[in-house]
Scaffold this active site. Structure first.
Site, PDB file in Angstrom:
ATOM      1  N   LYS A 119       0.601  16.317  32.987  1.00 53.46           N
ATOM      2  CA  LYS A 119      -0.694  16.930  32.673  1.00 53.46           C
ATOM      3  C   LYS A 119      -0.632  17.287  31.180  1.00 53.46           C
ATOM      4  CE  LYS A 119      -2.828  20.251  31.869  1.00 53.46           C
ATOM      5  NZ  LYS A 119      -3.557  20.452  30.566  1.00 53.46           N
TER       6      LYS A 119
ATOM      7  N   GLU B  37      -5.352  19.348  27.104  1.00 53.43           N
ATOM      8  CA  GLU B  37      -6.745  18.885  27.067  1.00 53.43           C
ATOM      9  C   GLU B  37      -7.257  18.812  25.621  1.00 53.43           C
ATOM     10  OE1 GLU B  37      -5.422  21.617  28.079  1.00 53.43           O
ATOM     11  OE2 GLU B  37      -6.816  23.281  28.380  1.00 53.43           O
TER      12      GLU B  37
ATOM     13  N   SER C 149       2.515  28.243  25.118  1.00 51.92           N
ATOM     14  CA  SER C 149       2.614  29.592  24.572  1.00 51.92           C
ATOM     15  C   SER C 149       3.353  30.517  25.543  1.00 51.92           C
ATOM     16  CB  SER C 149       1.206  30.126  24.302  1.00 51.92           C
ATOM     17  OG  SER C 149       0.457  30.063  25.498  1.00 51.92           O
TER      18      SER C 149
ATOM     19  N   CYS D 226       6.731  24.787  17.074  1.00 51.99           N
ATOM     20  CA  CYS D 226       7.510  25.890  17.646  1.00 51.99           C
ATOM     21  C   CYS D 226       8.809  26.074  16.885  1.00 51.99           C
ATOM     22  CB  CYS D 226       7.795  25.630  19.118  1.00 51.99           C
ATOM     23  SG  CYS D 226       8.937  24.282  19.367  1.00 51.99           S
TER      24      CYS D 226
ATOM     25  N   GLU E 295       3.615  35.264  16.616  1.00 47.86           N
ATOM     26  CA  GLU E 295       3.567  33.835  16.263  1.00 47.86           C
ATOM     27  C   GLU E 295       2.211  33.540  15.624  1.00 47.86           C
ATOM     28  OE1 GLU E 295       3.451  30.934  19.546  1.00 47.86           O
ATOM     29  OE2 GLU E 295       4.689  29.613  18.310  1.00 47.86           O
TER      30      GLU E 295
HETATM   31  P1  NAD Z   1      -0.949  26.663  25.669  1.00 55.73           P
HETATM   32  O1  NAD Z   1      -0.022  27.595  26.353  1.00 55.73           O
HETATM   33  O2  NAD Z   1      -2.312  27.148  25.336  1.00 55.73           O
HETATM   34  O3  NAD Z   1      -1.175  25.333  26.565  1.00 55.73           O
HETATM   35  C1  NAD Z   1      -0.083  24.556  27.009  1.00 55.73           C
HETATM   36  C2  NAD Z   1      -0.489  23.854  28.304  1.00 55.73           C
HETATM   37  O4  NAD Z   1      -0.754  24.836  29.310  1.00 55.73           O
HETATM   38  C3  NAD Z   1      -1.735  22.991  28.200  1.00 55.73           C
HETATM   39  O5  NAD Z   1      -1.517  21.789  28.921  1.00 55.73           O
HETATM   40  C4  NAD Z   1      -2.828  23.830  28.863  1.00 55.73           C
HETATM   41  O6  NAD Z   1      -3.781  23.048  29.536  1.00 55.73           O
HETATM   42  C5  NAD Z   1      -2.064  24.684  29.855  1.00 55.73           C
HETATM   43  N1  NAD Z   1      -2.601  26.049  29.999  1.00 55.73           N
HETATM   44  C6  NAD Z   1      -3.171  26.820  29.036  1.00 55.73           C
HETATM   45  N2  NAD Z   1      -3.492  28.031  29.535  1.00 55.73           N
HETATM   46  C7  NAD Z   1      -3.109  28.029  30.828  1.00 55.73           C
HETATM   47  C8  NAD Z   1      -3.164  28.997  31.877  1.00 55.73           C
HETATM   48  N3  NAD Z   1      -3.685  30.212  31.696  1.00 55.73           N
HETATM   49  N4  NAD Z   1      -2.666  28.660  33.091  1.00 55.73           N
HETATM   50  C9  NAD Z   1      -2.131  27.441  33.306  1.00 55.73           C
HETATM   51  N5  NAD Z   1      -2.055  26.476  32.344  1.00 55.73           N
HETATM   52  C10 NAD Z   1      -2.534  26.766  31.124  1.00 55.73           C
HETATM   53  O7  NAD Z   1      -0.172  26.138  24.364  1.00 55.73           O
HETATM   54  P2  NAD Z   1      -0.741  25.223  23.181  1.00 55.73           P
HETATM   55  O8  NAD Z   1      -1.681  26.018  22.351  1.00 55.73           O
HETATM   56  O9  NAD Z   1      -1.192  23.915  23.713  1.00 55.73           O
HETATM   57  O10 NAD Z   1       0.621  24.949  22.364  1.00 55.73           O
HETATM   58  C11 NAD Z   1       1.110  25.797  21.370  1.00 55.73           C
HETATM   59  C12 NAD Z   1       2.190  26.716  21.912  1.00 55.73           C
HETATM   60  O11 NAD Z   1       3.265  25.949  22.465  1.00 55.73           O
HETATM   61  C13 NAD Z   1       2.822  27.567  20.815  1.00 55.73           C
HETATM   62  O12 NAD Z   1       3.008  28.870  21.298  1.00 55.73           O
HETATM   63  C14 NAD Z   1       4.156  26.879  20.570  1.00 55.73           C
HETATM   64  O13 NAD Z   1       5.167  27.713  20.029  1.00 55.73           O
HETATM   65  C15 NAD Z   1       4.507  26.425  21.943  1.00 55.73           C
HETATM   66  N6  NAD Z   1       5.489  25.341  21.931  1.00 55.73           N
HETATM   67  C16 NAD Z   1       6.750  25.627  22.357  1.00 55.73           C
HETATM   68  C17 NAD Z   1       7.729  24.654  22.315  1.00 55.73           C
HETATM   69  C18 NAD Z   1       9.133  24.946  22.765  1.00 55.73           C
HETATM   70  O14 NAD Z   1       9.921  24.028  22.913  1.00 55.73           O
HETATM   71  N7  NAD Z   1       9.495  26.201  22.991  1.00 55.73           N
HETATM   72  C19 NAD Z   1       7.399  23.366  21.855  1.00 55.73           C
HETATM   73  C20 NAD Z   1       6.091  23.110  21.440  1.00 55.73           C
HETATM   74  C21 NAD Z   1       5.139  24.114  21.492  1.00 55.73           C
END
Ligand code: NAD
Length: 493
Positions: free
Chosen positions: A182, A185, A235, A290, A391
């Protein structure tokens, strides 16, 4: 570029289930937008509970046959996928630039990192082996073997939409499981294009599937009994929630979260080298990484010299479209995210940090509708400031003073996160303290961005990671298999 065959006639991103493209049943959705131009690229429809149920059942059926195939057969589609990814490398990188906003060079690097994971997973016949001990007890030989478990899913973020799915997919299928992705989006197109290549790579129908969607789609995956385990990257608040819900639903789970990474610069560091690496670590991918280091903790004796270097190097960074060859800093993912980073800059100003370079007034000719921010530098940041511990995920770097390495390590360890940190020094004793005393999962010494190669796990601790087995490398084999013990006795032998 021609429209991919996996988009519907209305330009809607489709799911890949059972070896075919299907428009999701769900009624919600959103546009996929080029962050540099605000041009609509496609529409993503959100999969419903019914879509997810069909995908999981299809994957479960495929698992029966796929898991029983000889391992040498299971890795042949991965060799073919590697070949296809190499062949389509430049096209994938360009698509990535268009939907994400990063530069062509950054996109090429991302695709390369993804391919490396496919390569490592081709070694599963060796990596998946268990162990045997002859004469473990009188007349008894004992073995531990690794078995695949069933259907696994991964939920991935917008910032590395090609690489992060490949932290999981190759290992899941090479070990004999079925897999459902998944993607974000916000940036689903490159994953969809990779699935067009997967369709040609020779996997049996149903072994590898793509479902698009948002929060409800993820919840349907977490609640489905047919899924054995969930990998999540995103996140911290969402990672924590995914970890708790998945565990409560009896699933294996690994959830990597957000970050707040630091660079430490000691007085014995090569300051030009350290400044150059700091600028690329902080501003690459417009800070949406990240592993971006967005606070530099600098020993007092070299603070002013280091700041001068960083200011002049950051000021020379070119902001623009990722498709232009001379661009260093591309667009941020959405106008809302750009505004969020602008708010943090306002916060830094009101907290009393010294604004050394202000990226808020940047304009990019020909790209007036893009989500651009220039490099922004704050001096004399202190640990109590919001910009020092939250962050920011944008092209903003804070510089902080420290008396010595012990004080610097204390700053790092007070962070709630634990994803990455880098040290620039010429002193071995500082390097040893840094390795031994920091509570952080990826450490770089005289390296600006501590990004592990695919054959090592991707570290992360505290609020940056929930679980025990990490993404990439050998940890993935453990996550995707369970160990069975065989105890064997043959009287008379
Ligand atoms: P996000 O958490 O908003 O979304 C990530 C995924 O989760 C998406 O596929 C989204 O559809 C889904 N999602 C979002 N909210 C949700 C909810 N309430 N319930 C269930 N699913 C949900 O993250 P983002 O903005 O796409 O990515 C950026 C974040 O990812 C930053 O915080 C970054 O540090 C982190 N990140 C971490 C790593 C790591 O290895 N630790 C690597 C890359 C990115």
């Amino acid at each position: 570029m021609d429209r991919p065959t996996s988009l519907s006639d209305t330009g809607t991103v489709q799911n890949y289930v059972g070896g075919e493209w299907h428009t999701p049943d769900g009624s919600d959705g959103q546009d996929v937008v080029n962050p540099a131009t605000s041009e609509r690229l496609a529409r993503v429809a959100f999969s419903s509970n019914v879509d997810i149920d069909v995908a999981v059942r299809t994957a479960a059926e495929a698992f029966e046959e796929w898991s029983a195939r000889p391992v040498e057969e299971r890795i042949q589609p991965l060799f073919e996928l590697k070949r296809l990814l190499e062949e389509h490398h430049d096209e994938l990188a360009e698509l990535l630039v268009r939907e994400h906003g990063k530069t062509r060079g950054e996109a090429a690097g991302e695709i390369r990192r993804g391919i490396e994971n496919v390569e490592v997973a081709c070694g599963i016949p060796s990596m998946m082996q268990g162990g045997t001990l002859l004469n473990a007890a009188p007349q008894i030989d004992e073995s531990a073997v690794r078995k695949p478990l069933g259907v696994f899913a991964a939920v991935t973020p917008f910032n590395f939409p090609a690489m992060i799915p490949l932290w999981f997919l190759p290992y899941a299928v090479a070990t004999g499981n079925s897999f459902i992705l998944k993607p974000s989006e916000q940036a689903p197109l490159v994953a969809q294009r990779i699935f067009e290549l997967i369709d040609r790579a020779g996997f049996p129908d149903g072994a590898v599937q793509l479902v698009n969607g948002g929060v409800n789609t993820v919840n349907a995956l977490l609640e489905h009994d047919g899924i054995e385990g969930i990998s999540f990257v995103g996140s911290t608040p969402v990672a924590r929630e995914i970890y708790e819900t998945s565990a409560a639903n009896g699933k294996r789970v690994q959830a990597q979260g957000g970050a707040k990474n630091h660079i430490v610069v000691t007085e014995t560091a090569d300051l030009d080298f350290a400044a150059d690496k700091t600028v690329s670590s902080s501003f690459a991918c417009a800070g949406e990484r990240c592993l971006a280091n967005d606070v530099a903790v600098v020993e007092e004796a070299v603070y002013d010299d280091f700041v001068d270097r960083v200011v002049s190097m950051a000021d020379a960074q070119v902001v623009g479209s990722g498709l232009d060859a001379d661009t260093d800093i591309g667009a941020l993912i959405t106008p809302e995210h750009e505004q969020r980073v602008r708010n943090y800059i306002e916060t830094g100003v009101s907290e009393g940090a010294e604004l050394l370079l202000d990226g808020r007034d940047v304009t990019v000719d020909g790209y007036e509708d893009g989500n651009f921010l220039g490099p922004t530098l704050f001096g004399d940041v202190t640990t109590d400031m919001v910009i020092a511990h939250e962050e920011l995920f944008g092209p903003v770097l804070g510089l902080m003073r420290a008396g010595d390495i012990d004080e610097a390590i204390d700053v790092l360890n007070r962070s709630d996160f634990g994803n990455a940190a880098s040290l620039f020094t010429g002193r071995g004793a500082d390097a040893r303290k840094f390795r031994h005393q920091t509570d952080i999962g990826n450490l770089g010494i005289n390296a600006g961005t501590a990004a592990p190669m695919a054959f090592f796990h991707f570290g992360g601790r505290n609020d940056s990671f929930f679980g025990d087995l990490h993404a990439q490398g050998e940890d993935m084999i453990h996550f995707y298999t369970d160990k069975t013990i065989y105890i064997e006795r043959w009287p008379g032998a």
